[in-house]
Design a protein around this motif. Structure first.
Motif, PDB file in Angstrom:
ATOM      1  N   THR A  92       0.975  -1.264  -0.157  1.00 21.02           N
ATOM      2  CA  THR A  92      -0.151  -0.125   0.198  1.00 21.02           C
ATOM      3  C   THR A  92       0.945   1.058  -0.183  1.00 21.02           C
ATOM      4  O   THR A  92       2.163   1.500   0.780  1.00 21.02           O
ATOM      5  CB  THR A  92      -0.912   0.147   1.393  1.00 21.02           C
ATOM      6  OG1 THR A  92      -1.792  -0.886   1.238  1.00 21.02           O
ATOM      7  CG2 THR A  92      -1.971   0.725   0.992  1.00 21.02           C
ATOM      8  N   THR A 147       2.724  -7.885   4.726  1.00 25.10           N
ATOM      9  CA  THR A 147       2.416  -5.761   4.401  1.00 25.10           C
ATOM     10  C   THR A 147       3.384  -5.628   4.446  1.00 25.10           C
ATOM     11  O   THR A 147       4.193  -5.214   5.546  1.00 25.10           O
ATOM     12  CB  THR A 147       0.863  -6.316   5.423  1.00 25.10           C
ATOM     13  OG1 THR A 147       0.644  -6.988   5.121  1.00 25.10           O
ATOM     14  CG2 THR A 147       0.483  -4.152   4.811  1.00 25.10           C
ATOM     15  N   ILE A 197       3.728  -1.034   3.593  1.00 29.97           N
ATOM     16  CA  ILE A 197       2.428   0.043   3.607  1.00 29.97           C
ATOM     17  C   ILE A 197       3.894   1.040   3.851  1.00 29.97           C
ATOM     18  O   ILE A 197       4.952   1.336   4.455  1.00 29.97           O
ATOM     19  CB  ILE A 197       1.888   0.442   5.436  1.00 29.97           C
ATOM     20  CG1 ILE A 197       0.795  -1.212   5.292  1.00 29.97           C
ATOM     21  CG2 ILE A 197       1.594   1.849   4.828  1.00 29.97           C
ATOM     22  CD1 ILE A 197       0.227  -0.498   6.072  1.00 29.97           C
ATOM     23  N   ALA A 249      -2.633  -1.354  -3.705  1.00 28.54           N
ATOM     24  CA  ALA A 249      -4.106  -0.087  -3.034  1.00 28.54           C
ATOM     25  C   ALA A 249      -2.841   1.750  -2.772  1.00 28.54           C
ATOM     26  O   ALA A 249      -1.970   1.577  -2.638  1.00 28.54           O
ATOM     27  CB  ALA A 249      -4.262  -0.317  -1.610  1.00 28.54           C
ATOM     28  N   TYR A 260      -9.525   6.406  -1.934  1.00 26.92           N
ATOM     29  CA  TYR A 260      -8.542   5.481  -2.578  1.00 26.92           C
ATOM     30  C   TYR A 260      -8.780   5.532  -3.897  1.00 26.92           C
ATOM     31  O   TYR A 260      -9.532   6.020  -4.185  1.00 26.92           O
ATOM     32  CB  TYR A 260      -9.228   4.651  -2.083  1.00 26.92           C
ATOM     33  CG  TYR A 260      -8.550   3.327  -1.025  1.00 26.92           C
ATOM     34  CD1 TYR A 260      -7.516   2.616  -0.978  1.00 26.92           C
ATOM     35  CD2 TYR A 260      -8.328   4.219   0.570  1.00 26.92           C
ATOM     36  CE1 TYR A 260      -6.710   2.006   0.199  1.00 26.92           C
ATOM     37  CE2 TYR A 260      -8.087   3.499   1.898  1.00 26.92           C
ATOM     38  CZ  TYR A 260      -7.124   2.815   1.227  1.00 26.92           C
ATOM     39  OH  TYR A 260      -6.905   1.901   2.876  1.00 26.92           O
ATOM     40  N   GLU A 286     -10.204  -0.458   1.059  1.00 31.13           N
ATOM     41  CA  GLU A 286      -9.821  -0.263   2.127  1.00 31.13           C
ATOM     42  C   GLU A 286     -10.168  -1.369   2.486  1.00 31.13           C
ATOM     43  O   GLU A 286     -10.998  -2.249   2.949  1.00 31.13           O
ATOM     44  CB  GLU A 286     -10.781   1.460   3.539  1.00 31.13           C
ATOM     45  CG  GLU A 286     -10.173   1.329   4.836  1.00 31.13           C
ATOM     46  CD  GLU A 286     -10.200   2.692   5.521  1.00 31.13           C
ATOM     47  OE1 GLU A 286     -10.679   2.751   6.338  1.00 31.13           O
ATOM     48  OE2 GLU A 286     -11.298   3.275   4.618  1.00 31.13           O
TER      49      GLU A 286
END
Length: 173
Positions: free
Chosen positions: A3, A117, A119, A156, A167, A172
């Protein structure tokens, strides 16, 4: 999941990115890109380390050479932020110099391969004007190259405006 969280200064992007991490699995890593230049910077870093530790983050200092980061276990990583990392790589004598964008993108790939993940927080570019002094254009172009390439790779992409996430890609979670 990868993301990208972007936004202007004081937009709420960092808080939003952190809220995403707090929903994710442990372990939690905070990849800190700020260079420590003086006692004031060191005090700020220590304050932020304490705040993150209370949220079960392990801080990994990486002001340069993101490709050298080795996370101890798979989990969730928050990189804060691409603007600092780009400046460090571009202007530090030990940095990537003209190869900054490619070095950062390779480093992001290496870190993401170690995560469940990732970010990444970054600044908006080219929305605040067009006439910059000195070498600012080179910095903005390098950061834009990283932002654009990362947005293309990301699952994302979210822009935070006044604390509100919008977004552009993905949804989300």
């Amino acid at each position: 999941m990868l993301t990208l969280v972007i936004g202007g200064a004081a937009s709420g992007k960092s808080e939003y990115a952190e809220s995403l991490v707090l929903r994710s699995t442990l372990p939690r890593y905070y990849l800190a890109t700020m260079q420590v230049w003086d006692a004031e910077c060191a005090a700020r870093v220590e304050k932020h380390r304490r705040m993150r530790a209370a949220k079960q983050f392990e801080t990994v200092e990486c002001p340069l050479h993101l490709d050298a980061v080795h996370l101890p276990a798979r989990g969730t990583a928050l990189l804060e932020d691409l603007g600092n990392l780009t400046a460090n790589e571009l202007y530090d004598p030990a940095g990537a110099g003209p190869q900054t964008a490619q070095a950062i993108l390779s480093g992001l790939d290496a870190v993401y391969a170690q995560c469940e993940t990732l970010i990444v927080v970054s600044n908006e570019v080219f929305s605040g004007g067009a006439d910059y002094a000195g070498d600012t254009d080179r910095y903005l172009l390098a950061l834009a190259q990283v932002n654009n390439a990362l947005a293309a790779r990301a699952d994302a992409v979210v822009r935070v405006v006044c604390g509100i996430p919008v977004y552009y890609k993905g949804v989300e979670k």
